[in-house]
Structures are given as C-alpha cells and as structure tokens.
Design an enzyme around this catalytic site. Structure first.
Site, PDB file in Angstrom:
ATOM      1  N   GLY A   1      31.354 -34.148 -53.673  1.00 41.13           N
ATOM      2  CA  GLY A   1      30.912 -32.769 -53.478  1.00 41.13           C
ATOM      3  C   GLY A   1      31.197 -32.266 -52.085  1.00 41.13           C
ATOM      4  O   GLY A   1      30.446 -32.565 -51.141  1.00 41.13           O
TER       5      GLY A   1
ATOM      6  N   LEU B   1      40.182 -37.018 -48.660  1.00 40.00           N
ATOM      7  CA  LEU B   1      41.167 -36.085 -49.234  1.00 40.00           C
ATOM      8  C   LEU B   1      42.591 -36.561 -48.952  1.00 40.00           C
ATOM      9  O   LEU B   1      43.486 -36.410 -49.795  1.00 40.00           O
ATOM     10  CB  LEU B   1      40.954 -34.675 -48.668  1.00 40.00           C
TER      11      LEU B   1
ATOM     12  N   GLU C   1      42.230 -29.793 -53.510  1.00 42.38           N
ATOM     13  CA  GLU C   1      42.621 -30.718 -52.426  1.00 42.38           C
ATOM     14  C   GLU C   1      43.486 -30.000 -51.395  1.00 42.38           C
ATOM     15  O   GLU C   1      44.456 -30.570 -50.879  1.00 42.38           O
ATOM     16  CB  GLU C   1      43.400 -31.904 -53.003  1.00 42.38           C
TER      17      GLU C   1
END
Ligand code: FAD
Length: 389
Positions: free
Chosen positions: A136, A245, A369
C-alpha cells in the site's frame, strides 16, 4: 549450409545467452502457462475474477519470492526472475502482477527491512502461497508523488495508530498481509498490517476495463493499531518503498515482453492464414513492415532487459536504468498489442484473440509502478542533473 531460420519471437537468440538452469526455469513456467493459465484466463478476464486456483501451482514451481535466499524460497537469480515474469505475462499481465506484488512488493520489503521474527513469521508461508501479500503506497490524491503521503502512523506507547487510505492496490481484497507505508513524526515508515486488524478494510474496486483477472482494491485505515513489532525496523524514508518498486519494475520490463510476444505470435499465424485480394495478408509489404516493426520492438526490449538483468546480477543496476527499461518496454508492448489488434480487423475485438486483452491490461502496466512520464522525468534528471518533477 543454409542458416537456420530465426525464432520470430527471439530474433537475437536471447535464449542462447541463458544458462541451462535459466532455460529450465523458463520452460517450466512456459509449460505452466500453456497448460494451466491459457485455458482459463479469458474466462476469468470476462468474469472479472482472479484465478486463485493458480496460487498452489505458482508456489509449487517456486515462483513466489523466487529471488529470496532461505525462508523456503527458491533463491533464483535475477535473469530467472525476469523470465518468470515474461512467461507469466505471455499468459496475462494479471498473473504476473500477482507474482510481482507477492514477491517484489511484499516479500522483498519483509526480507530486506524486516526483523528476523517477521521474516520467519511471513516469508515461508508466503512462498507456499498460504499467505497473500499486498503493498500500500498509492493514495487517492496522487500516486506519482508518494513523498506527499497523507496516511500517517502515530506512536501510542509501544503501539502505532495508523489512519488514512490507499487506492489501486493489487491483491488488496485477497491479501492476508499488507505492507503499508505511512508518514510518522520521524518520516516514512513501513508497517505490516494483517487482514482482520480492527479498523482495516480492503474493498475491491469493481468494473475495471483493464487487469480484469487481477484483484485491485482500496485500503482504509481507521485508527488501526499495530504493535512496534509490526514496523519494518530497517525501512526509513521513501527509499524503502522506492527500492521495492525498483525490484518490481525490473520484473515488469521483462514481463511485458511476454505480452507482446503473445500478440505477435498470434498475428503471424493469422496474417498467413487470412486471404484478401487473392493472397495472404502476410504477403503485403505494408503488413510485413508492421510485423517487422513488432519484431524490432520486441528484440530491443529483450536486449534491454537482458543487459539490465546482468547489471542487476553484478550489483550495478541503478533506478534510472530500470526506469528506462520499464518505460521503453511498456511502450513497445502496448504499441505491439494495439497494432496487432488493428491488423486482426474485426476479429481484433473478439475474445477469441489475445491482443485486445493484452492491450487493455497494458494500459494498467504502463501506468502503475510509475507512469511513463514519471520514468521519462527520471531519465531527464539523470541526463541534466535537474529535478523537473
Ligand atoms: C491496476 C493497478 C494496480 C495498481 N497496483 C498498485 C499497488 O499494488 N500498490 C500501489 O501502491 N499502487 C498501485 N497502483 C497505483 C499506481 O502506481 C498509480 O496509479 C500510478 O503511480 C499513478 O498514480 P495516479 O493514478 O495517482 O496518477 P497521478 O499521479 O495523479 O498522475 C496523473 C497523470 O499526471 C501525470 N503526471 C504526474 N506528475 C507529473 C509531472 N510532474 N509532470 C508531468 N506529468 C505528471 C502522470 O504521468 C499521469 O499521466 C496500481 C494502479 C493500477 C491502475
């Protein structure tokens, strides 16, 4: 001796660069996709459901947390992780997204920033697919600017109280474990929030036109209390989520190649079979030029990801390099999918052909992303030294 014909989906023989072990991983995931994913995926896409029945199969091949050493994980190298993503996304971006989130966005932060107790508690069960994870970070006011997050966690004795909300969270509604990023008085920190914790809810976002075989949710934190033991002790600042990420984006750069290959593969067959103006569609120069463009885009994407994987293995991969590959390869894949859809004519809008499903999925993949613009700005900053965000 005539030269053997090239593989249309691997014009530069990237497969020839792989080790035996990497080829074995690719083949076993390809088999899983052919036998278990392709027969069911269109049905799930139509029904807007995630194929949970695939989770044991994915876990059985060691695809969950595949790069992690120990804790019941397979400890595969970065190229193998890329190939896993590529083959899974040849099936559907939703399946690859599930594995990316489980592996790179939930298991990776627990492994990298978690306490030994957290690793023992979660990683072996996540590797087996017994626990599903989500990540999250994105909030309703704007995902491109995560430093400005509103979700906050306040210390209360030895506990933390989390308030706020997240949006567009892959796996959210089916997750047992959520890695939630929140602002504290000391800066951004990561917390493990378990399903069922009072005040925590994860309703699914219905009616998506994209990634329909993937669960996407909102997350709500209403005075959610977690103990200090649930904070990831080694994560401090935005570097924590951004490093996750980077891992996931690396996998995406490989994954989208699979989606593009699936489109090109089907289109080559179709254009050879279809007769228009007394000859096959494939014998038109204008069609061959478009097919050649697809081959070029896929080849460049493959070479970019392979080199990125080698840099990663050597410990020299940088976030800007990952941005370049994520941007280039998503752009290449969505262009291939859109053009393939067009060259199928009316059939291109039918569920009987894969390009439209991949095309719709890639609208999410090019956005999540880090959007294309965000990655371009990252490269711009690398080139100029000026932050233009
Ligand atoms: C299917 C799906 C699954 C997702 N899964 C997850 C997940 O598991 N976890 C998670 O945390 N997030 C997830 N996301 C969120 C995703 O990462 C965000 O949607 C993405 O980062 C963009 O944020 P945003 O939607 O708020 O768009 P915004 O940030 O509001 O951007 C809107 C537009 O503005 C552009 N823009 C932004 N800043 C600039 C600028 N400075 N200059 C020029 N243009 C700019 C963007 O490129 C974009 O075109 C998911 C998203 C989708 C669609």
């Amino acid at each position: 001796m005539p030269m053997p014909a090239l593989d249309p989906l691997d014009l530069y023989d990237v497969r020839g660069q792989l080790s035996d072990e990497e080829r074995m991983v690719q083949d076993s995931v390809a088999r899983l996709v052919d036998e278990k994913v392709l027969p069911i995926i269109q049905g799930h896409f139509e029904k807007h459901t995630f194929p949970r029945e695939l989770i044991p199969e994915l876990a059985g091949l060691g695809l969950l947390g595949s790069s992690i050493e120990g804790y019941g994980c397979a400890g595969m190298n970065s190229i193998a992780y890329g190939l896993i993503c590529q083959e899974l996304e040849r099936g559907d971006s939703g399946i690859r997204s599930f594995v990316s989130v489980q592996s790179s966005l939930c298991m990776y932060p627990i492994y990298t920033y978690g306490s030994e107790a957290q690793k023992q508690q979660y990683l072996p069960r996540m590797a087996k697919g017994e626990l599903i994870g989500c990540f999250g970070l994105t909030e309703p006011h704007g995902g491109s600017d995560p430093a400005n997050m509103k979700t906050h966690a306040k210390r209360r004795g030895s506990d933390w109280v989390i308030n706020g909300s997240k949006i567009w969270i892959t796996n959210g509604a089916i997750a047992d474990v959520c890695v939630c990023w929140a602002m504290t008085d000391e800066g951004i920190r990561g917390f493990v929030v378990e399903k069922g914790t009072p005040g925590f809810s994860a309703p699914e976002i219905e009616n998506k036109f994209s990634l329909r075989a993937s669960v996407t949710s909102a997350l709500y934190f209403d005075n959610v209390v977690v103990p200090e033991a649930n904070r990831l002790p080694d994560a401090a600042g935005l570097k924590g989520p951004l490093s996750c990420l980077t891992q996931a984006r690396y996998g995406i750069s490989w994954g989208v190649i699979g989606a593009a290959q699936a489109c090109l593969h089907q289109l080559i067959e179709y254009s050879k079979d279809r007769t228009l103006f007394g000859r096959s569609l494939a014998s038109n120069q204008a069609i061959q030029v478009r097919l050649a463009e697809m081959g070029r885009k896929i080849t460049l994407a493959q070479l970019l990801s392979l080199q990125l994987g080698r840099l990663k293995e050597a410990g020299r991969m940088t976030p800007s390099q990952v941005s370049l590959a994520k941007w280039n390869n998503c752009r290449a894949a969505i262009e291939v999918a859109r053009d393939a859809r067009d060259m199928l004519g009316g059939s291109g809008i039918s569920a009987a052909y894969v390009p439209i499903r991949h095309m719709l999925n890639l609208e999410s993949v090019i956005t999540y992303e880090g959007t294309e613009t965000i990655h371009q700005l990252t490269i711009g900053r690398e080139l100029t030294g000026i932050n233009a965000f």
